[in-house]
Every structure is written in structure tokens, then in C-alpha cells.
Scaffold this motif. Structure first.
Motif, PDB file in Angstrom:
ATOM      1  N   ARG A  70       0.810  -1.226   0.000  1.00  0.00           N
ATOM      2  CA  ARG A  70       0.000   0.000   0.000  1.00  0.00           C
ATOM      3  C   ARG A  70       0.840   1.273   0.000  1.00  0.00           C
ATOM      4  O   ARG A  70       0.303   2.372   0.096  1.00  0.00           O
ATOM      5  N   ALA A  71       2.165   1.129  -0.120  1.00  0.00           N
ATOM      6  CA  ALA A  71       3.045   2.288  -0.029  1.00  0.00           C
ATOM      7  C   ALA A  71       3.051   3.141  -1.293  1.00  0.00           C
ATOM      8  O   ALA A  71       3.622   4.228  -1.289  1.00  0.00           O
ATOM      9  N   ALA A  72       2.412   2.687  -2.370  1.00  0.00           N
ATOM     10  CA  ALA A  72       2.312   3.542  -3.558  1.00  0.00           C
ATOM     11  C   ALA A  72       1.522   4.804  -3.235  1.00  0.00           C
ATOM     12  O   ALA A  72       1.824   5.892  -3.738  1.00  0.00           O
ATOM     13  N   GLU A  73       0.524   4.663  -2.381  1.00  0.00           N
ATOM     14  CA  GLU A  73      -0.282   5.808  -1.960  1.00  0.00           C
ATOM     15  C   GLU A  73       0.294   6.456  -0.710  1.00  0.00           C
ATOM     16  O   GLU A  73       0.091   7.646  -0.472  1.00  0.00           O
ATOM     17  N   HIS A  74       1.028   5.678   0.088  1.00  0.00           N
ATOM     18  CA  HIS A  74       1.615   6.170   1.340  1.00  0.00           C
ATOM     19  C   HIS A  74       3.130   6.121   1.174  1.00  0.00           C
ATOM     20  O   HIS A  74       3.809   5.256   1.725  1.00  0.00           O
ATOM     21  N   LYS A  75       3.651   7.078   0.405  1.00  0.00           N
ATOM     22  CA  LYS A  75       5.026   7.002  -0.102  1.00  0.00           C
ATOM     23  C   LYS A  75       6.012   7.916   0.624  1.00  0.00           C
ATOM     24  O   LYS A  75       7.165   8.061   0.190  1.00  0.00           O
ATOM     25  N   ASP A  76       5.611   8.521   1.741  1.00  0.00           N
ATOM     26  CA  ASP A  76       6.442   9.541   2.384  1.00  0.00           C
ATOM     27  C   ASP A  76       7.295   8.992   3.526  1.00  0.00           C
ATOM     28  O   ASP A  76       7.697   9.730   4.423  1.00  0.00           O
ATOM     29  N   ASP A 119      13.048   4.940   7.217  1.00  0.00           N
ATOM     30  CA  ASP A 119      13.558   5.511   5.977  1.00  0.00           C
ATOM     31  C   ASP A 119      12.506   6.489   5.454  1.00  0.00           C
ATOM     32  O   ASP A 119      11.316   6.138   5.396  1.00  0.00           O
ATOM     33  N   PRO A 120      12.892   7.701   5.066  1.00  0.00           N
ATOM     34  CA  PRO A 120      11.911   8.647   4.528  1.00  0.00           C
ATOM     35  C   PRO A 120      11.473   8.350   3.104  1.00  0.00           C
ATOM     36  O   PRO A 120      10.686   9.096   2.536  1.00  0.00           O
ATOM     37  N   HIS A 121      11.950   7.246   2.536  1.00  0.00           N
ATOM     38  CA  HIS A 121      11.534   6.841   1.198  1.00  0.00           C
ATOM     39  C   HIS A 121      10.425   5.789   1.283  1.00  0.00           C
ATOM     40  O   HIS A 121      10.247   5.123   2.303  1.00  0.00           O
ATOM     41  N   SER A 122       9.720   5.610   0.195  1.00  0.00           N
ATOM     42  CA  SER A 122       8.630   4.643   0.140  1.00  0.00           C
ATOM     43  C   SER A 122       9.122   3.227   0.417  1.00  0.00           C
ATOM     44  O   SER A 122      10.219   2.835  -0.004  1.00  0.00           O
ATOM     45  N   ALA A 159       4.781  -1.252  12.842  1.00  0.00           N
ATOM     46  CA  ALA A 159       5.225  -0.766  11.536  1.00  0.00           C
ATOM     47  C   ALA A 159       4.298   0.340  11.063  1.00  0.00           C
ATOM     48  O   ALA A 159       3.134   0.422  11.471  1.00  0.00           O
ATOM     49  N   HIS A 160       4.813   1.172  10.136  1.00  0.00           N
ATOM     50  CA  HIS A 160       4.092   2.373   9.712  1.00  0.00           C
ATOM     51  C   HIS A 160       4.518   2.743   8.299  1.00  0.00           C
ATOM     52  O   HIS A 160       5.702   2.668   7.954  1.00  0.00           O
ATOM     53  N   ILE A 161       3.575   3.092   7.451  1.00  0.00           N
ATOM     54  CA  ILE A 161       3.886   3.723   6.172  1.00  0.00           C
ATOM     55  C   ILE A 161       3.213   5.089   6.169  1.00  0.00           C
ATOM     56  O   ILE A 161       2.063   5.227   6.561  1.00  0.00           O
ATOM     57  N   ARG A 162       3.958   6.102   5.731  1.00  0.00           N
ATOM     58  CA  ARG A 162       3.556   7.485   5.971  1.00  0.00           C
ATOM     59  C   ARG A 162       2.989   8.167   4.730  1.00  0.00           C
ATOM     60  O   ARG A 162       3.526   8.032   3.622  1.00  0.00           O
TER      61      ARG A 162
END
Length: 251
Positions: free
Chosen positions: A25-31, A48-51, A73-76
Motif C-alpha cells: 500500500r506504499a504507492a499511496e503512502h510514499k512519504d 527511511d523517509p523513502h517509500s 510498523a508504519h507507512i507514511r
């Protein structure tokens, strides 16, 4: 908004199946992305600040044979604070001689509490400010190291103060328990004997947990949205706080 993943188990467990579902799902939460693994009193923290889809750190995590009984875990998807390492979840602090790890999905407006020297934000996110305030108030509330039920009671008193400022879905752990709080979207499930196969909701990947587990194993998984399409995920009620210990929810 961001997306969260938490795991709590009664024995060190591999979380890579669920992490793969989250990273999809990191394509939309790529920050940015991050993941923390507790090992007894220690924590392995990778951010890491990358996707997560392109980060070499995320690829290393997928290949690293880490097992843990508490994982966050977290995707931003940034709402406050620029895209930078210091603004990447999860965040970690020490309190009562234990590490605490925190990740947040949401957006808090006008939350700017007074923080003393022991707990100050390094970055510029509302999330880290909320974490620092929670640690500060927990330290004020207990003269000695509290039990997990005592911590749960204190968190139940503190969290509404922050939640009044906006969306406040969070995961918090000290390696002994995992707390999850929702104001909007958060789901949980328990995997226990008899284990079965599960299929990711967003990717053609499945795993037969029955072939990888013991009858005594128990694992709880918490996510912003269900990660699998064939398991009984339960939605949190708005304002609900749950604590997970030994792979099961106790509240």
C-alpha cells in the motif's frame, strides 16, 4: 493518512507476511516507512523517509530473519511535518528503564502541549508531539513502574485529551504489551490453533500458518485496513482502546 501495522504474540514470530501486505500500500503512502521489533528489552528500529516500495532498507527488512513478540510498523502519507528521517515513524523513547515505541495515523489540529526536557520532539510532526506528551504524563502519573493494567487505565484517561484535536489512531508498545487506540479506522484479529491459510488482500501471496506454527502459538495482528481477505478481522469502535498481551486482547 498513514497506515499502521502491529503484531503481538506469545512467542517470537515472523511478521514479514503482514509487512509485505502493508508495504504493497506504499504507492499511496510514499512519504516514508518504519518498523520496530522488540527483542526482550532491546529494540531493532528501521526507518527511511523513502517509500517502502523502493527503499533498500525495506528490502533488507524483508530479507532479515527477525522474529519478535511485539512489532510496530508504519507507512507514511505526510499531513504535518516535511518528509525527513526525523519525521518518520515509529518513534522511540525510554521510560522506567524500558524502550517505548509509538506510531500514529491521523491529523491533530492545534495540539501543542508544553513539554519538559525529558520528552521533547526532535521532528515537526503532531504525532511525535503526542507521543512525547503521553510519555510525560505517564511519568507524572506513576511514582514507580506500573503494571500493564495500571498503564491501560492511565492511557484510557489520557488519550481522549489528544483525540479531541482530530484523528488519533495509534499503536504503542513497551515490549511487554501492545496498546492500540482508534478514532476512525483500525482492525484486529487473533490467529490461534487450528491455524489455516491466509491470502493477502492486495497481492497474490498466501501462507499456510498451520505448517509454520505450534498448537500453543497465538498471534494478534492490528492494521489500519484488513491485510488479508479470508480472516475474521474485527473493527475497533470509535474511541476504543485495546491492550494485547501474549497474542490475545485482554480489554
Amino acid at each position: 493518512m498513514c497506515q499502521l501495522l502491529g503484531m503481538n504474540a506469545n512467542t517470537p514470530t515472523d511478521v514479514m507476511f503482514s509487512f509485505t501486505g502493508l508495504a504493497t500500500r506504499a504507492a499511496e503512502h510514499k512519504d516514508g516507512f518504519g518498523i520496530a521489533f522488540f527483542e526482550d528489552r532491546g529494540v531493532r528500529l528501521f526507518v527511511d523517509p523513502h517509500s517502502a516500495l523502493v527503499s533498500p532498507v525495506a528490502e533488507m527488512v524483508r530479507r532479515y530473519p527477525i522474529k519478535s513478540d511485539n512489532v510496530i510498523a508504519h507507512i507514511r502519507k505526510a499531513t504535518q511535518g516535511h518528509i525527513a528521517l526525523e519525521n518518520t515513524h515509529p518513534f522511540m523513547r525510554e521510560l522506567w528503564g524500558r524502550y517505548w515505541v509509538f506510531a500514529h495515523n491521523g491529523d491533530l489540529k492545534g495540539f501543542d502541549p508544553r513539554l519538559h526536557g525529558a520528552f521533547r520532539a526532535v521532528g515537526s510532526t503532531d504525532s511525535e508531539r503526542a507521543f512525547c506528551w503521553l510519555m510525560q504524563e505517564l511519568a507524572k502519573a506513576h511514582a514507580s513502574v506500573p503494571s500493564t493494567p495500571e498503564l491501560t487505565c492511565t492511557l484510557r484517561e489520557l488519550l481522549p485529551t489528544i483525540a479531541r484535536h482530530g484523528t488519533f489512531n495509534l499503536l504503542l508498545s513497551n515490549g511487554q504489551a501492545l496498546w492500540a487506540h482508534a478514532t476512525t479506522a483500525l482492525y484486529w484479529l487473533e490467529r490461534r490453533h487450528p491455524f489455516s491459510a491466509a491470502h493477502l488482500a492486495d497481492e497474490d501471496l498466501s501462507v499456510d500458518f498451520g505448517a509454520l506454527t505450534q498448537p500453543t502459538d497465538r498471534v494478534a495482528v492490528i492494521a489500519t485496513e484488513p491485510l488479508t481477505r479470508d480472516e475474521p478481522w474485527t473493527a475497533f469502535a470509535p474511541g476504543e482502546l485495546r491492550v494485547f498481551v501474549g497474542g490475545r486482547t485482554t480489554d
